[in-house]
Design an enzyme around this catalytic site. Structure first.
Site, PDB file in Angstrom:
ATOM      1  N   SER A   1      -2.953  -7.505   2.976  1.00  0.00           N
ATOM      2  CA  SER A   1      -3.285  -7.454   4.403  1.00  0.00           C
ATOM      3  C   SER A   1      -3.665  -8.845   4.895  1.00  0.00           C
ATOM      4  O   SER A   1      -3.307  -9.228   6.014  1.00  0.00           O
ATOM      5  CB  SER A   1      -4.458  -6.496   4.631  1.00  0.00           C
ATOM      6  OG  SER A   1      -4.124  -5.204   4.191  1.00  0.00           O
TER       7      SER A   1
ATOM      8  N   ARG B   1      -1.925  -5.810  -8.405  1.00  0.00           N
ATOM      9  CA  ARG B   1      -0.824  -6.740  -8.162  1.00  0.00           C
ATOM     10  C   ARG B   1      -0.670  -7.753  -9.291  1.00  0.00           C
ATOM     11  O   ARG B   1       0.378  -7.943  -9.838  1.00  0.00           O
ATOM     12  CB  ARG B   1      -1.041  -7.480  -6.843  1.00  0.00           C
ATOM     13  CG  ARG B   1      -0.723  -6.646  -5.633  1.00  0.00           C
ATOM     14  CD  ARG B   1      -1.201  -7.274  -4.377  1.00  0.00           C
ATOM     15  NE  ARG B   1      -2.641  -7.505  -4.449  1.00  0.00           N
ATOM     16  CZ  ARG B   1      -3.398  -7.817  -3.440  1.00  0.00           C
ATOM     17  NH1 ARG B   1      -2.884  -7.987  -2.259  1.00  0.00           N
ATOM     18  NH2 ARG B   1      -4.703  -7.981  -3.593  1.00  0.00           N
TER      19      ARG B   1
ATOM     20  N   LYS C   1     -17.856  -6.208   6.832  1.00  0.00           N
ATOM     21  CA  LYS C   1     -16.588  -6.875   7.162  1.00  0.00           C
ATOM     22  C   LYS C   1     -16.328  -6.798   8.660  1.00  0.00           C
ATOM     23  O   LYS C   1     -16.790  -5.880   9.330  1.00  0.00           O
ATOM     24  CB  LYS C   1     -15.424  -6.188   6.423  1.00  0.00           C
ATOM     25  CG  LYS C   1     -15.255  -6.644   4.985  1.00  0.00           C
ATOM     26  CD  LYS C   1     -13.933  -6.131   4.440  1.00  0.00           C
ATOM     27  CE  LYS C   1     -13.686  -6.603   3.023  1.00  0.00           C
ATOM     28  NZ  LYS C   1     -12.452  -6.025   2.453  1.00  0.00           N
TER      29      LYS C   1
ATOM     30  N   HIS D   1       0.838  -1.205   0.000  1.00  0.00           N
ATOM     31  CA  HIS D   1       0.000   0.000   0.000  1.00  0.00           C
ATOM     32  C   HIS D   1       0.875   1.258   0.000  1.00  0.00           C
ATOM     33  O   HIS D   1       0.634   2.197  -0.755  1.00  0.00           O
ATOM     34  CB  HIS D   1      -0.869   0.056   1.267  1.00  0.00           C
ATOM     35  CG  HIS D   1      -1.918  -0.997   1.379  1.00  0.00           C
ATOM     36  ND1 HIS D   1      -2.088  -1.753   2.508  1.00  0.00           N
ATOM     37  CD2 HIS D   1      -2.868  -1.414   0.510  1.00  0.00           C
ATOM     38  CE1 HIS D   1      -3.095  -2.587   2.343  1.00  0.00           C
ATOM     39  NE2 HIS D   1      -3.586  -2.420   1.124  1.00  0.00           N
TER      40      HIS D   1
HETATM   41  O1  PNS Z   1      -8.718  -2.855   0.440  1.00  0.00           O
HETATM   42  P1  PNS Z   1      -9.990  -3.346  -0.194  1.00  0.00           P
HETATM   43  O2  PNS Z   1     -10.846  -4.069   0.824  1.00  0.00           O
HETATM   44  O3  PNS Z   1      -9.744  -4.159  -1.429  1.00  0.00           O
HETATM   45  O4  PNS Z   1     -10.785  -2.020  -0.658  1.00  0.00           O
HETATM   46  C1  PNS Z   1     -12.010  -2.116  -1.323  1.00  0.00           C
HETATM   47  C2  PNS Z   1     -12.704  -0.731  -1.357  1.00  0.00           C
HETATM   48  C3  PNS Z   1     -12.845  -0.208   0.049  1.00  0.00           C
HETATM   49  C4  PNS Z   1     -11.859   0.219  -2.162  1.00  0.00           C
HETATM   50  C5  PNS Z   1     -14.089  -0.926  -2.027  1.00  0.00           C
HETATM   51  O5  PNS Z   1     -14.780  -1.937  -1.384  1.00  0.00           O
HETATM   52  C6  PNS Z   1     -14.939   0.357  -2.003  1.00  0.00           C
HETATM   53  O6  PNS Z   1     -14.680   1.259  -2.752  1.00  0.00           O
HETATM   54  N1  PNS Z   1     -15.973   0.396  -1.124  1.00  0.00           N
HETATM   55  C7  PNS Z   1     -16.861   1.534  -0.946  1.00  0.00           C
HETATM   56  C8  PNS Z   1     -18.283   1.242  -1.430  1.00  0.00           C
HETATM   57  C9  PNS Z   1     -18.364   1.529  -2.916  1.00  0.00           C
HETATM   58  O7  PNS Z   1     -18.264   2.654  -3.325  1.00  0.00           O
HETATM   59  N2  PNS Z   1     -18.477   0.457  -3.730  1.00  0.00           N
HETATM   60  C10 PNS Z   1     -18.393   0.545  -5.178  1.00  0.00           C
HETATM   61  C11 PNS Z   1     -19.689   0.699  -5.869  1.00  0.00           C
HETATM   62  S1  PNS Z   1     -20.716  -0.711  -5.719  1.00  0.00           S
END
Ligand code: PNS
Length: 170
Positions: free
Chosen positions: A129, A91, A42, A18
């Protein structure tokens, strides 16, 4: 015109992968907001406050980087902050399908904002993570995957309890 981007994620906990993406984004844009997105579905190991604090400590030397947290749709936050893009690390091909779906959904929600993918460097190709959490739980060495200043805090929360193996044997 000053360009602000958002680097979103769960950061549970932040990894060197990150940080590499955040650092590189900070050289490309005027302001990077690292956003701890709170997902009520989560069950994270670290609280949002702890994750924000860890990110602030790890990015303290990056002067154009700030850290925030948010519950809700990412693109609502992007609009609120007048950011021009979301920056994410990619990645491997395994990340691609999910990220592509998210990028397209986000584009339909806020058409002027882009999603920009930075490829991780080869050293962080496999760092996540989840991997850090799994390694620590079984006593593996996480020091090369997380920022040095957070190593102890992460280890104390995730590392195996000292007497756990004895209990198993008894
Ligand atoms: O580190 P992660 O868990 O892969 O991050 C995922 C994240 C937080 C970037 C993604 O789940 C997100 O953007 N969540 C916010 C809700 C949202 O806007 N979802 C997309 C439209 S459905």
């Amino acid at each position: 015109m000053s360009k602000t981007v958002v680097c979103p994620g769960s950061f549970d906990p932040v990894t060197n992968g990150h940080l590499d993406i955040i650092r590189r984004a900070s050289t490309l844009f005027d302001h990077v907001i690292v956003l701890v997105v709170i997902n009520p579905d989560k069950t994270p190991v670290f609280t949002p406050e702890e994750r924000v604090d860890m990110l602030r400590r790890a990015t303290a030397g990056m002067l154009n980087v700030s850290v925030d947290s948010y519950t809700g749709l990412l693109m609502d936050y992007v609009r609120e902050k007048s950011a021009c893009a979301v920056v994410k690390g990619l990645r491997a091909m395994s990340d691609f399908e999910y990220e592509f779906q998210m990028a397209l959904t986000n584009k339909s929600l806020l058409p002027y904002a882009e999603t920009i993918f930075l490829t991780t460097n080869s050293q962080n190709m496999f760092v996540s993570s989840s991997l850090v959490k799994q390694l620590a739980r079984f006593g593996g060495d996480i020091s090369q995957f997380v920022p040095k200043m957070l190593h102890q805090q992460i280890w104390e929360r995730l590392g195996p309890a000292e007497d756990q193996s004895c209990k198993e044997v008894e």
